[in-house]
Design a protein around this motif. Structure first.
Motif, PDB file in Angstrom:
ATOM      1  N   UNK A 103       0.428  -1.058   0.155  1.00 27.90           N
ATOM      2  CA  UNK A 103       0.221   0.187   0.126  1.00 27.90           C
ATOM      3  C   UNK A 103       1.146   1.077  -0.013  1.00 27.90           C
ATOM      4  N   UNK A 104       0.598   2.312  -1.160  1.00 29.10           N
ATOM      5  CA  UNK A 104       1.613   3.301  -0.801  1.00 29.10           C
ATOM      6  C   UNK A 104       0.417   4.107  -0.162  1.00 29.10           C
ATOM      7  N   UNK A 105       0.695   4.803   0.296  1.00 33.97           N
ATOM      8  CA  UNK A 105      -0.232   6.157   0.536  1.00 33.97           C
ATOM      9  C   UNK A 105      -1.614   5.790   0.678  1.00 33.97           C
ATOM     10  N   UNK A 106      -2.060   4.714   1.231  1.00 31.85           N
ATOM     11  CA  UNK A 106      -3.510   4.458   1.073  1.00 31.85           C
ATOM     12  C   UNK A 106      -4.905   5.222   1.618  1.00 31.85           C
ATOM     13  N   UNK A 107      -4.332   6.079   2.627  1.00 33.31           N
ATOM     14  CA  UNK A 107      -4.786   7.185   2.999  1.00 33.31           C
ATOM     15  C   UNK A 107      -4.991   8.401   2.334  1.00 33.31           C
ATOM     16  N   UNK A 136       3.884   2.011   2.921  1.00 28.93           N
ATOM     17  CA  UNK A 136       4.521   3.197   3.283  1.00 28.93           C
ATOM     18  C   UNK A 136       3.338   4.387   3.044  1.00 28.93           C
ATOM     19  N   UNK A 137       3.910   5.489   3.754  1.00 20.43           N
ATOM     20  CA  UNK A 137       3.006   6.453   4.112  1.00 20.43           C
ATOM     21  C   UNK A 137       4.217   7.814   4.984  1.00 20.43           C
ATOM     22  N   UNK A 138       3.954   8.960   4.908  1.00 17.84           N
ATOM     23  CA  UNK A 138       4.670   9.930   5.299  1.00 17.84           C
ATOM     24  C   UNK A 138       3.329   9.899   6.998  1.00 17.84           C
ATOM     25  N   UNK A 139       2.170   9.681   6.978  1.00 21.58           N
ATOM     26  CA  UNK A 139       1.784   9.957   8.577  1.00 21.58           C
ATOM     27  C   UNK A 139       1.916   9.263   9.752  1.00 21.58           C
ATOM     28  N   UNK A 143       1.667   5.535  10.876  1.00 21.94           N
ATOM     29  CA  UNK A 143       3.260   4.445  11.516  1.00 21.94           C
ATOM     30  C   UNK A 143       3.171   3.802  12.771  1.00 21.94           C
ATOM     31  N   UNK A 144       2.463   4.139  13.225  1.00 21.81           N
ATOM     32  CA  UNK A 144       2.397   4.015  14.830  1.00 21.81           C
ATOM     33  C   UNK A 144       1.495   2.764  14.883  1.00 21.81           C
ATOM     34  N   UNK A 145       0.988   2.789  13.961  1.00 23.49           N
ATOM     35  CA  UNK A 145      -0.535   1.413  14.002  1.00 23.49           C
ATOM     36  C   UNK A 145       0.455  -0.040  13.313  1.00 23.49           C
ATOM     37  N   UNK A 146       1.525   0.407  13.242  1.00 22.87           N
ATOM     38  CA  UNK A 146       2.377  -0.831  11.898  1.00 22.87           C
ATOM     39  C   UNK A 146       3.037  -1.664  13.575  1.00 22.87           C
ATOM     40  N   UNK A 148       5.690  -3.316  13.038  1.00 23.02           N
ATOM     41  CA  UNK A 148       7.416  -2.973  12.619  1.00 23.02           C
ATOM     42  C   UNK A 148       7.411  -2.212  11.860  1.00 23.02           C
ATOM     43  N   UNK A 149       8.106  -0.659  12.148  1.00 17.76           N
ATOM     44  CA  UNK A 149       8.461   1.194  10.987  1.00 17.76           C
ATOM     45  C   UNK A 149      10.077   0.433  11.291  1.00 17.76           C
ATOM     46  N   UNK A 150      10.265   0.942   9.717  1.00 17.37           N
ATOM     47  CA  UNK A 150      10.961   0.858   8.758  1.00 17.37           C
ATOM     48  C   UNK A 150      11.188   2.983   8.820  1.00 17.37           C
ATOM     49  N   UNK A 151      12.380   3.197   8.790  1.00 15.62           N
ATOM     50  CA  UNK A 151      12.297   4.861   7.972  1.00 15.62           C
ATOM     51  C   UNK A 151      13.458   4.739   7.089  1.00 15.62           C
ATOM     52  N   UNK A 152      13.106   5.154   5.931  1.00 15.74           N
ATOM     53  CA  UNK A 152      14.202   5.410   5.083  1.00 15.74           C
ATOM     54  C   UNK A 152      13.472   6.787   4.566  1.00 15.74           C
ATOM     55  N   UNK A 153      15.534   7.266   4.439  1.00 11.31           N
ATOM     56  CA  UNK A 153      15.449   8.753   4.762  1.00 11.31           C
ATOM     57  C   UNK A 153      16.897   8.698   3.212  1.00 11.31           C
ATOM     58  N   UNK A 154      16.727   9.357   1.992  1.00 14.59           N
ATOM     59  CA  UNK A 154      17.690   9.357   1.153  1.00 14.59           C
ATOM     60  C   UNK A 154      18.311   8.328   0.386  1.00 14.59           C
ATOM     61  N   UNK A 155      17.507   7.101   0.471  1.00 15.23           N
ATOM     62  CA  UNK A 155      17.354   5.455   0.335  1.00 15.23           C
ATOM     63  C   UNK A 155      18.021   4.999   0.875  1.00 15.23           C
TER      64      UNK A 155
END
Length: 170
Positions: A103-107, A136-139, A143-146, A148-155
């Protein structure tokens, strides 16, 4: 959709690199539900036809009870707005009861009430059908509902953490 540059991908015991293009297409249709940010709906099809398309391509019967549950939960009637189109895309991703939902930004195009309903539906179906959800979310709240959270920045991976859902379960 892409071929890895290293390593291998196995889903339900199948090594994806062993499949030819046609086998990969069928495997994706049956085992992976995609929720694209830009919907990827077919404009010449109505709401119902867009949702059941992956099942009909496989020549399978539509689970009408599950379809009605999804339609009612998402409040689907027709495709008038971006939010409505996003809900149709979500319904299409869920209808095959896939092993994995990507899911890419599903909401991203939904109001807060519908966003909550969508997240509850995704969580409910993932538990019921033992699905993995990669979102994938910017919210931050989503993200806190997951688990596991993986944070990616600049690849690059910055952090792998635990979401609120996992913290409450211990």
């Amino acid at each position: 959709l892409d071929i890895p540059t290293s390593g291998e991908i196995k889903i339900q015991g199948k090594k994806l690199s062993d499949l030819n293009d046609e086998q990969l297409t069928i495997f994706r249709r049956r085992n992976i539900g995609f929720i694209f940010q830009n919907y990827n709906l077919l404009p010449m099809l109505n709401v119902y036809e867009n949702i059941v398309l992956p099942i009909e391509l496989d020549g399978q019967e539509v689970d009408q009870v599950f379809l009605n549950e999804i339609i009612n939960m998402l409040g689907l009637k027709n495709m008038l707005s971006g939010g409505q189109q996003q809900r149709v895309a979500i319904a299409r991703a869920l209808i095959t009861k896939p092993a994995i939902i990507l899911a890419d930004e599903p909401t991203g195009n939904l109001d807060s009430k519908t966003s909550q309903d969508v997240l509850e539906l995704i969580q409910s179906t993932s538990r019921k059908f033992e699905q993995s959800v990669v979102m994938i979310t910017h919210n931050e709240h989503i993200a806190d509902l997951a688990e596991r959270i993986v944070r990616i920045e600049d690849g690059k991976f910055l952090k792998i953490g635990v979401g609120e859902d996992e913290k409450t379960r211990g």
